[in-house]
Design a protein around this motif. Structure first.
Motif, short mmCIF file in Angstrom:
data_model
loop_
_atom_site.label_atom_id
_atom_site.label_comp_id
_atom_site.label_asym_id
_atom_site.label_seq_id
_atom_site.Cartn_x
_atom_site.Cartn_y
_atom_site.Cartn_z
N UNK A 181 5.58 3.91 -3.35
CA UNK A 181 4.63 4.65 -4.42
C UNK A 181 5.46 5.06 -5.73
N UNK A 182 6.98 5.34 -5.44
CA UNK A 182 7.67 5.58 -6.42
C UNK A 182 7.85 4.36 -7.24
N UNK A 183 8.07 3.03 -6.57
CA UNK A 183 8.39 1.87 -7.19
C UNK A 183 6.81 1.56 -8.41
N UNK A 184 6.02 1.88 -7.66
CA UNK A 184 4.74 1.35 -8.39
C UNK A 184 4.70 2.52 -9.69
N UNK A 185 4.94 3.54 -9.31
CA UNK A 185 4.88 4.60 -10.63
C UNK A 185 5.92 4.27 -11.66
N UNK A 186 6.85 3.69 -11.23
CA UNK A 186 8.05 3.34 -11.97
C UNK A 186 7.60 2.19 -13.01
N UNK A 220 4.64 7.40 11.58
CA UNK A 220 6.25 7.64 11.73
C UNK A 220 6.73 7.79 10.47
N UNK A 221 7.97 8.44 10.90
CA UNK A 221 8.75 8.94 9.63
C UNK A 221 9.22 7.78 8.76
N UNK A 222 9.55 6.71 9.58
CA UNK A 222 9.75 5.14 8.75
C UNK A 222 8.67 4.96 7.88
N UNK A 223 7.70 5.10 8.37
CA UNK A 223 6.20 4.64 7.56
C UNK A 223 6.26 5.47 6.44
N UNK A 224 6.31 6.74 6.66
CA UNK A 224 6.39 7.68 5.61
C UNK A 224 7.24 7.58 4.48
N UNK A 225 8.58 7.13 4.75
CA UNK A 225 9.58 6.88 3.76
C UNK A 225 9.26 5.53 3.08
N UNK A 248 -3.01 7.05 -8.74
CA UNK A 248 -4.00 6.65 -7.47
C UNK A 248 -3.74 5.19 -7.18
N UNK A 249 -3.60 4.22 -8.18
CA UNK A 249 -3.25 2.88 -8.10
C UNK A 249 -1.84 2.80 -6.90
N UNK A 250 -1.03 3.48 -7.54
CA UNK A 250 0.55 3.53 -6.80
C UNK A 250 0.19 3.88 -5.34
N UNK A 251 -0.66 5.06 -4.97
CA UNK A 251 -0.86 5.23 -3.57
C UNK A 251 -1.74 4.35 -2.91
N UNK A 252 -2.74 3.78 -3.52
CA UNK A 252 -3.37 2.62 -2.90
C UNK A 252 -2.53 1.49 -2.55
N UNK A 253 -1.67 1.00 -3.39
CA UNK A 253 -0.89 -0.16 -3.18
C UNK A 253 0.20 0.18 -2.19
N UNK A 254 0.67 1.29 -2.00
CA UNK A 254 1.71 1.91 -0.94
C UNK A 254 1.20 1.93 0.45
N UNK A 255 -0.28 2.45 0.36
CA UNK A 255 -0.95 2.74 1.95
C UNK A 255 -1.41 1.18 2.35
N UNK A 256 -1.86 0.41 1.50
CA UNK A 256 -2.16 -0.89 2.04
C UNK A 256 -0.68 -1.68 2.49
N UNK A 257 0.10 -1.79 1.82
CA UNK A 257 1.46 -2.22 2.13
C UNK A 257 1.97 -1.84 3.28
#
Length: 107
Positions: A17-22, A6-11, A28-37
């Motif tokens: 992901x941006x928070x983790x990168x910050x 859903x668009x909500x899950x994409x947002x 790679x790690x930021x994407x993994x954390x975001x996807x799992x969450x």
């Protein structure tokens, strides 16, 4: 993100992901954390066919709030003790562990 999400899950994914990168995580790690969450939320709400027990029965992150997995460690950190020992010119401080530093400082 998986196709058809859903668009909500994409947002949510992009925001996490941006928070983790910050915070200095690798892409790679930021994407993994975001996807799992993000993928954990559907499991909690019964929207997933293959959800694990831990995904469906654990305490939600919003409900958990400020709780941490560890408890009782309220004293100063090793670095704080070491810096205090350095300030007080305590001999042998570089070879001491946290307990020894605490004892030498009288904590």
């Amino acid at each position: 993100m998986p196709r058809g999400s859903s668009p909500k899950r994409e947002r949510q994914y992009e925001h996490i992901k941006e928070s983790e990168l910050d915070t200095g995580k690798s892409t790679k790690r930021a994407e993994e954390i975001a996807a799992r969450t993000v993928n954990k939320e559907p499991a909690r709400h019964g929207e997933s066919r293959t959800a694990s027990r831990s995904s469906t029965h654990d305490m939600s992150s919003s409900r958990r709030g400020g709780q941490h997995s560890h408890s009782g460690s309220t004293g100063p950190t090793y670095d704080q003790l070491y810096n205090e020992a350095k300030h007080r010119n305590i001999e042998g401080r570089s070879k001491m562990n946290k307990k020894q530093l605490s004892s030498a400082l009288g904590h």
